[in-house]
Design an enzyme around this catalytic site. Structure first.
Site, PDB file in Angstrom:
ATOM      1  N   HIS A 179       0.837  -1.194   0.000  1.00 52.82           N
ATOM      2  CA  HIS A 179       0.000   0.000   0.000  1.00 52.82           C
ATOM      3  C   HIS A 179       0.870   1.241   0.000  1.00 52.82           C
ATOM      4  CE1 HIS A 179       0.915  -0.964   4.223  1.00 52.82           C
ATOM      5  NE2 HIS A 179       0.859   0.344   4.438  1.00 52.82           N
ATOM      6  N   CYS A 202       2.241   3.465  11.814  1.00 50.85           N
ATOM      7  CA  CYS A 202       3.181   2.974  10.802  1.00 50.85           C
ATOM      8  C   CYS A 202       3.469   4.110   9.829  1.00 50.85           C
ATOM      9  CB  CYS A 202       2.619   1.754  10.070  1.00 50.85           C
ATOM     10  SG  CYS A 202       1.257   2.111   8.945  1.00 50.85           S
TER      11      CYS A 202
END
Length: 693
Positions: free
Chosen positions: A65, A212
């Protein structure tokens, strides 16, 4: 969610032998629907995110992603591979692959939907249904949430003892709602169960933060895993997800009532000082996904022992904390100090160089401008510049030491670090003394912080006790134990650089050039750069040559790729040719990272070529005895360089060498077949370069 994934974005028979091939296959589906405008640009962004941390998860799931300027709308593509594709998960290849694409400016509502998918991937029944889906339409409906197995939100029994956990909310998740056990345990309270104010047992309370680098998937998956594990263990947990969809800070009352803290993150935790004094488990975000029960058990054990956790890392935290060794942490601490020192070096070095350019090298003997300054004399202005730059240089060693200690122990390490750096200056220990002083100061504060102290004294620890003890111990060790040996070593290094000439200088130039171009702004590049600017703290002819060679070599990779895309554009994708135009300016400005997009797409050809060019430039710069007092600036400080014409020759030689090798290596592999562009036309000029494994 149904707008983000359609049956056309599902491939139930995905055939791919690498994660790059899998990502390209799914990205082509996005391209065909107009969700992606530039295939290679998007894949480069995916590869850059993958390079930060593998996106494979235990249980056969891969979630490549990224955010990208080449994405028109938030999009999901799903592929199911019978053979499996390696995305770096510890338990093997992934058979369920989600390619998640978010525009660079995606709104919070869309990102909240993406985060809800990440949470559902933590549920076994959802994953099993995806593996059993028989048609693309069925799989798309599952991913979109139209036919999700398991209890619907309305079917979940309310919890009277606390607000419902966020997976029970039908709208966007609210991760810091508490997760509590469905019913109190009948067994007698265990020693770990903390009594409430009335003496009755209550669940063990945990607060957690997950984050993240991209903040789309791992952040929310870790939160979901921790919540599920807490529910199974009869704990109460509140999770703050610092993701792309924004975040709601934990209530200070919840933090105060918590028995322990779990931090699962790969980027710095915002406002981390909130958790001071709590038992803390600090790991990477993937640990929160893969082993949440283990982390909660560790948190319970630390709280039972009365531990208050390790000190809060600084904003220079490293990624991948879970597996970092001592060497990686040491490098991060040193880079913390260097990163804060660089502005002082830049300002001071440029001011001194300008002073020499205006008033000549004899300006260093001018009287203080506070006592003698003539507004109409150039010499007075040159003296002002020189003396201001010299003052800035005077801060180099204390700032280096102070922020190394800060990188180790946060704010309590600043004062001992600065004191140690000042001692290093006093005993002429220089740059090396600053390094040692920073490590001593940070280590001392860390050691004191691990001592158990009464609760009443915790409030004065950061502002009184830690600075006091840290400064005293650091000064003692620097003055009486390690200071003099380090000062002798610094003098030997300075004398060696001063006498550097001939073949030795050229060899050093080659080594520095290779280091600057190996990882294009990464750790090895920073080590070479730190070595160079460290020499500017005690400048001499040799250290000025080193600085010149390092900057020249660092300019080569982006300039070489810019030249290669201009001379042989057909060997590069359209996106790379556009990046090549920007690389001219980036290289001229000494921004080595301008070559990263090219290296990410084709590392086996780009990086060796760049290293060869950097070695040539470093060697020639040293051979030509070019010097530089400024630590940055690229071609814009050419007038301040010793032997400027030969310096440009060295840069040009390395650029031509690297560009020639890139063209040669790319030409030897043959040109890839060009797929159709988004408008349906194919052309050799726009042929994309396959992302290298």
């Amino acid at each position: 969610m149904s707008e983000m994934i359609t049956p056309d974005l599902v491939d139930l028979d995905l055939t791919a032998d690498s994660k790059e091939v899998a990502a390209r296959a799914l990205a082509l589906r996005m391209l065909s629907l107009g969700r992606v405008t530039d295939l290679d640009g998007f894949l480069a962004d995916v590869a850059a995110r993958e390079a930060q941390m593998p996106t494979g998860l235990e249980g056969g799931i891969g979630i490549p992603h990224c955010r990208s300027a080449h994405v028109t709308a938030p999009t999901l593509a799903f592929g199911r591979s019978a053979a499996g594709v390696d995305f770096g998960a510890p338990d093997g290849p992934a058979d369920l692959i989600f390619l998640i694409a978010a525009p660079a400016g995606a709104d919070d509502a869309h990102l909240s939907i993406l985060s809800s998918l990440a949470r559902r991937l933590m549920r076994p029944e959802f994953v099993a249904a995806l593996r059993a889906a028989g048609t693309p339409a069925e799989a798309a409906a599952l991913v979109a949430g139209d036919d999700t197995p398991g209890p619907k939100p309305a079917e979940t029994a309310p919890q009277p003892s606390a607000p419902q956990s966020n997976e029970q909310q039908p709208s966007a998740p609210q991760p810091n709602e508490p997760t509590t056990p469905a019913a109190p345990k009948a067994a007698a309270p265990t020693p770990e169960a903390a009594p409430d104010t009335e003496g009755a047992a209550r669940p063990f309370r945990v607060v957690a933060v997950t984050s993240c680098p991209t903040g789309i998937a791992h952040t929310y998956m870790a939160a979901e895993s921790l919540q599920q594990a807490a529910r199974a263990e009869g704990m109460e947990i509140r999770v703050e997800t610092q993701g792309s969809a924004g975040f709601t800070p934990l209530d200070p009352a919840d933090i105060a009532a918590a028995d322990a803290v779990v931090l699962a993150h790969d980027v710095p935790v915002r406002d981390r000082a909130r958790f001071a004094g709590k038992a803390t488990v600090d790991v990477g975000v993937k640990a929160g996904i893969n082993r949440p029960a283990e982390l909660l058990a560790e948190a319970r054990e630390k709280a039972a022992r009365g531990e208050t956790g390790t000190p809060a890392p600084t904003p220079v935290e490293q990624q991948g904390r879970e597996t970092d060794g001592h060497g990686a942490r040491l490098r991060t601490w040193l880079m913390s100090g260097v990163s804060y020192m660089v502005p002082f070096v830049a300002a001071g070095g440029l001011l001194i160089a300008l002073a020499f350019a205006i008033g000549g090298y004899e300006i260093n003997t001018a009287p203080s401008v506070a006592e003698h300054f003539v507004w109409t004399e150039a010499a007075s202005w040159a003296a002002l510049l020189f003396q201001t730059g010299s003052l800035a240089f005077g801060f180099l060693v204390p700032v280096l030491a102070g922020y190394i200690a800060y990188g180790m122990a946060d704010r309590p390490g600043l004062v001992p670090g600065f004191v140690g750096g000042a001692v290093a200056l006093t005993i002429n220990a220089g740059f090396l003394g600053g390094l040692i002083a920073g490590l001593i100061a940070g280590g001392t504060v860390l050691a004191v912080q691990r001592i158990r102290i009464p609760t009443a004294l915790r409030g004065i620890m950061p502002v009184v006790v830690l600075p006091l003890i840290g400064s005293a111990v650091t000064a003692f060790l620097m003055f009486l134990v390690v200071g003099k040996p380090v000062a002798s070593l610094q003098k030997a290094l300075t004398d060696w650089l001063s006498g550097l000439s001939g073949a030795n200088a050229i060899i050093l130039g080659v080594i520095l050039g290779l280091m600057m171009c190996f990882d294009l702004g990464g750790p090895l590049n920073k080590v070479a750069y730190a070595f160079a600017i460290g020499g500017l703290a005690s400048p001499n002819e040799g250290s000025l040559k080193v600085m010149a060679a390092v900057m020249a070599a660092g300019m080569v990779p982006p300039l070489a790729l810019a030249l290669a895309t201009t001379v042989r554009g057909r060997l590069f994708s359209k996106t790379e040719r556009e990046n090549g135009k920007a690389a001219w300016f980036l290289g001229a400005s000494f921004i080595t990272e301008g070559a990263i997009p090219f290296a990410a797409a084709d590392p086996l050809r780009v990086i060796p070529a760049a290293m060869a060019g950097g070695a040539v430039t470093g060697a020639l710069s040293m051979a030509f005895e070019c010097t530089l007092r400024a630590p940055h600036g690229g071609v814009f400080v050419i007038p301040l360089i010793g032997n400027p014409f030969l310096y440009l020759v060295a840069i040009a030689a390395g650029t031509i060498t690297a560009a020639g090798l890139v063209i040669l290596l790319k030409g030897l592999r043959g040109r890839p077949q060009a797929p159709a562009d988004a408008d349906g036309e194919a052309g050799a000029e726009n042929a994309p370069v396959t992302v290298a494994a």
